[in-house]
Design a protein around this motif. Structure first.
Motif, PDB file in Angstrom:
ATOM      1  N   UNK A   1      -9.993 -12.677  -3.017  1.00  0.00           N
ATOM      2  CA  UNK A   1     -11.844 -11.935  -3.153  1.00  0.00           C
ATOM      3  C   UNK A   1     -11.867 -10.917  -4.051  1.00  0.00           C
ATOM      4  N   UNK A   2     -10.985 -10.514  -3.891  1.00  0.00           N
ATOM      5  CA  UNK A   2     -10.608  -9.454  -5.442  1.00  0.00           C
ATOM      6  C   UNK A   2     -10.979  -9.607  -6.726  1.00  0.00           C
ATOM      7  N   UNK A   3     -10.199 -10.544  -7.401  1.00  0.00           N
ATOM      8  CA  UNK A   3     -10.893 -11.497  -8.245  1.00  0.00           C
ATOM      9  C   UNK A   3     -12.215 -11.417  -8.729  1.00  0.00           C
ATOM     10  N   UNK A   4     -12.014  -9.871 -10.037  1.00  0.00           N
ATOM     11  CA  UNK A   4     -13.590  -9.802 -10.316  1.00  0.00           C
ATOM     12  C   UNK A   4     -12.566  -8.988 -11.861  1.00  0.00           C
ATOM     13  N   UNK A   5     -13.924  -9.396 -12.801  1.00  0.00           N
ATOM     14  CA  UNK A   5     -13.558  -7.756 -14.019  1.00  0.00           C
ATOM     15  C   UNK A   5     -14.356  -6.708 -13.598  1.00  0.00           C
ATOM     16  N   UNK A   6     -13.866  -5.723 -13.449  1.00  0.00           N
ATOM     17  CA  UNK A   6     -13.602  -4.315 -12.762  1.00  0.00           C
ATOM     18  C   UNK A   6     -14.131  -3.582 -13.913  1.00  0.00           C
ATOM     19  N   UNK A   7     -15.372  -2.743 -13.591  1.00  0.00           N
ATOM     20  CA  UNK A   7     -15.940  -1.698 -14.900  1.00  0.00           C
ATOM     21  C   UNK A   7     -16.618  -0.153 -14.628  1.00  0.00           C
ATOM     22  N   UNK A   8     -16.065   0.596 -14.945  1.00  0.00           N
ATOM     23  CA  UNK A   8     -16.145   1.767 -14.680  1.00  0.00           C
ATOM     24  C   UNK A   8     -17.366   2.688 -15.428  1.00  0.00           C
ATOM     25  N   UNK A   9     -17.784   3.575 -14.245  1.00  0.00           N
ATOM     26  CA  UNK A   9     -19.717   3.932 -14.998  1.00  0.00           C
ATOM     27  C   UNK A   9     -19.868   4.775 -14.882  1.00  0.00           C
ATOM     28  N   UNK A  10     -20.166   6.059 -16.039  1.00  0.00           N
ATOM     29  CA  UNK A  10     -20.873   7.468 -15.357  1.00  0.00           C
ATOM     30  C   UNK A  10     -22.254   7.628 -15.925  1.00  0.00           C
ATOM     31  N   UNK A  11     -22.083   8.760 -14.289  1.00  0.00           N
ATOM     32  CA  UNK A  11     -23.606   8.563 -14.366  1.00  0.00           C
ATOM     33  C   UNK A  11     -23.798   9.843 -15.151  1.00  0.00           C
ATOM     34  N   UNK A  12     -25.726   9.996 -16.153  1.00  0.00           N
ATOM     35  CA  UNK A  12     -25.538  11.122 -17.128  1.00  0.00           C
ATOM     36  C   UNK A  12     -25.860  12.725 -16.283  1.00  0.00           C
TER      37      UNK A  12
END
Length: 124
Positions: free
Chosen positions: A87-98
């Motif tokens: 269930x961890x199968x996914x596309x993982x995205x990182x993100x940054x706050x401005x």
């Protein structure tokens, strides 16, 4: 620009470490997050870390299995994923706050910069 890497195919119970490196902009004072989007699902929060690295936050589904960290000298954040489940199968995205000196946030709308995503597939 954020570049996520480290995804791949792993068997259930295995481990992966994702990396997210920034270019053209320092991340050293920004709260960062990891989100994921599985097949047919909406994007969801996975983990977050504040600008200093002293405070982290995790979704209940990954707490105790995933660890987020950062190396501000290398302008990189990491997500160590252990005991992986299908269930961890996914596309993982990182993100940054401005904004600078920011905390982590569970809301995707608080993040201004996003990486391209890295695929994680966990087989049973």
């Amino acid at each position: 620009q954020l570049q996520a890497s480290g995804g791949g195919l792993v068997q259930a119970g295995g481990s992966l470490r994702l990396s997210c490196a920034a270019s053209g902009r320092s991340l050293s004072r920004a709260g960062m997050g990891w989100f994921r989007q599985g097949p047919g699902k909406e994007r969801e929060f996975v983990s977050g870390i504040n600008w200093s690295g002293l405070t982290t936050d995790y979704a209940d589904s990954v707490k105790g299995r995933f660890t987020m960290s950062r190396d501000n000298g290398k302008n990189t954040v990491y997500l160590q994923m252990n005991s992986l489940k299908p269930e961890d199968t996914a596309v993982y995205y990182c993100a940054a706050r401005i904004a600078v000196f920011t905390a982590a946030s569970r809301s995707a709308s608080d993040y201004a910069y996003w990486g391209q995503g890295t695929q994680v597939t966990v087989s049973s």
